[in-house]
Write a protein that holds these residues in place. Structure first.
Motif, PDB file in Angstrom:
ATOM      1  N   TYR A 109       0.702  -0.677  -0.012  1.00 18.13           N
ATOM      2  CA  TYR A 109       0.183  -0.398  -0.179  1.00 18.13           C
ATOM      3  C   TYR A 109       0.684   1.512  -0.224  1.00 18.13           C
ATOM      4  N   ARG A 110       1.878   1.227   0.611  1.00 13.87           N
ATOM      5  CA  ARG A 110       2.985   2.273   0.871  1.00 13.87           C
ATOM      6  C   ARG A 110       3.199   2.350  -0.860  1.00 13.87           C
ATOM      7  N   THR A 111       4.313   1.163  -0.996  1.00 11.02           N
ATOM      8  CA  THR A 111       4.755   1.575  -2.656  1.00 11.02           C
ATOM      9  C   THR A 111       3.501   1.934  -3.430  1.00 11.02           C
ATOM     10  N   LEU A 112       2.268   1.940  -3.157  1.00  9.89           N
ATOM     11  CA  LEU A 112       1.538   2.642  -4.074  1.00  9.89           C
ATOM     12  C   LEU A 112       1.343   3.661  -4.465  1.00  9.89           C
ATOM     13  N   THR A 113       1.655   4.499  -3.567  1.00  7.28           N
ATOM     14  CA  THR A 113       1.664   5.873  -2.644  1.00  7.28           C
ATOM     15  C   THR A 113       3.084   6.851  -3.616  1.00  7.28           C
ATOM     16  N   ALA A 114       3.800   5.860  -4.702  1.00  7.88           N
ATOM     17  CA  ALA A 114       4.598   6.760  -5.490  1.00  7.88           C
ATOM     18  C   ALA A 114       4.670   5.938  -6.431  1.00  7.88           C
ATOM     19  N   VAL A 132      -7.320  -0.174  -4.168  1.00  3.98           N
ATOM     20  CA  VAL A 132      -6.461   1.221  -3.982  1.00  3.98           C
ATOM     21  C   VAL A 132      -6.047   1.362  -5.197  1.00  3.98           C
ATOM     22  N   CYS A 133      -5.351   0.667  -6.121  1.00  2.00           N
ATOM     23  CA  CYS A 133      -5.464   1.479  -7.030  1.00  2.00           C
ATOM     24  C   CYS A 133      -6.249   2.240  -7.674  1.00  2.00           C
ATOM     25  N   ARG A 136      -6.226   5.655  -6.097  1.00  2.00           N
ATOM     26  CA  ARG A 136      -5.526   6.782  -6.001  1.00  2.00           C
ATOM     27  C   ARG A 136      -5.221   7.308  -7.425  1.00  2.00           C
TER      28      ARG A 136
END
Length: 180
Positions: free
Chosen positions: A31-36, A60-61, A64
Motif C-alpha cells: 500500500y505504501r509503495t502504491l503511493t509512489a 487501492v489503485c 489513487r
C-alpha cells in the motif's frame, strides 16, 4: 521480504520498477509503495485467476487513480481458458479489458503468444526474434494454428481496442499473456 527497486532505460525513458510482495502479510508495504507509483502491473496466475489480495490492491489503485496493466502469468502450466480469465477481470474488477497479445496453448502445449500490435508470434522458450505470420508453421501444428487464428479473431472482435486515455484514467487495462 520487502519492496525491491530496480531502474532501467528503454526507448529513451527511465523506468523505476517497484516490485512488492503479493502476499497479504506484506500488504502494508505494498500500500505504501502504491503511493509512489504512476501505474501498476497486476500479475495474475493463469490457473488461479484473481485472488483476494489482488482485489484489495485494485481498489487501492482505483482510489489513487493508478492505471493498471495486466500480465497473466504461468501459461506454461495448466491454465484456465484465456477468455474466462479476461471475463473474470472485467466482471470482478470492473475494468475494461484490451487484449494486447494472445496465447497459443497452455501447460505443456504452450507455444508462445501472438502480439496484436506487431502481428508477430513470440515463441516460448526459444532465443531469437519473433516469427511472422507466414512462418507460424515452423512452431505450430495446423490444428494449433487454426485454433490460435480463431481465438484471435474472437478476441479482437469481442473486446475494445486499447485507448491510452481510458487506460490513464484507470478504466481500461491492457492484458498480456506469458510465462515469466
Amino acid at each position: 521480504v520487502t519492496t525491491a527497486v530496480m531502474t532501467f532505460e528503454y526507448g529513451g525513458l527511465v523506468f523505476n520498477l517497484l516490485d512488492t510482495p503479493g502476499h497479504e502479510d506484506f500488504s502494508e508495504d505494498t500500500y505504501r509503495t502504491l503511493t509512489a507509483a504512476d501505474s501498476a502491473i497486476m500479475v495474475i496466475d493463469a490457473a488461479k485467476g484473481i485472488e483476494s489480495q489482488t482485489r484489495k490492491l485494485v481498489e487501492v489503485c482505483r482510489l489513487r487513480d493508478i492505471p493498471i496493466l495486466t500480465f497473466i502469468n504461468k501459461m506454461d502450466r495448466e491454465a484456465r481458458d484465456p477468455f474466462e480469465l479476461i471475463e473474470e477481470i472485467s466482471d470482478q474488477l470492473q475494468l475494461h479489458v484490451a487484449p494486447m497479445m494472445w496465447p497459443a496453448g497452455s501447460g505443456l502445449n504452450f507455444r508462445g503468444v501472438m502480439d496484436f500490435a506487431t502481428d508477430a508470434f513470440l515463441p516460448f522458450g526459444r532465443e531469437g526474434d519473433a516469427i511472422g505470420h507466414n512462418r507460424l508453421a515452423d512452431v505450430l501444428s495446423a490444428d494449433e494454428h487454426q485454433r490460435l487464428t480463431g481465438e484471435m479473431e474472437l478476441a479482437r472482435g469481442g473486446y475494445p481496442a486499447f485507448e491510452l486515455t481510458t487506460f490513464r484514467e484507470g478504466h481500461q487495462t491492457p492484458v498480456y499473456f506469458g510465462a515469466a
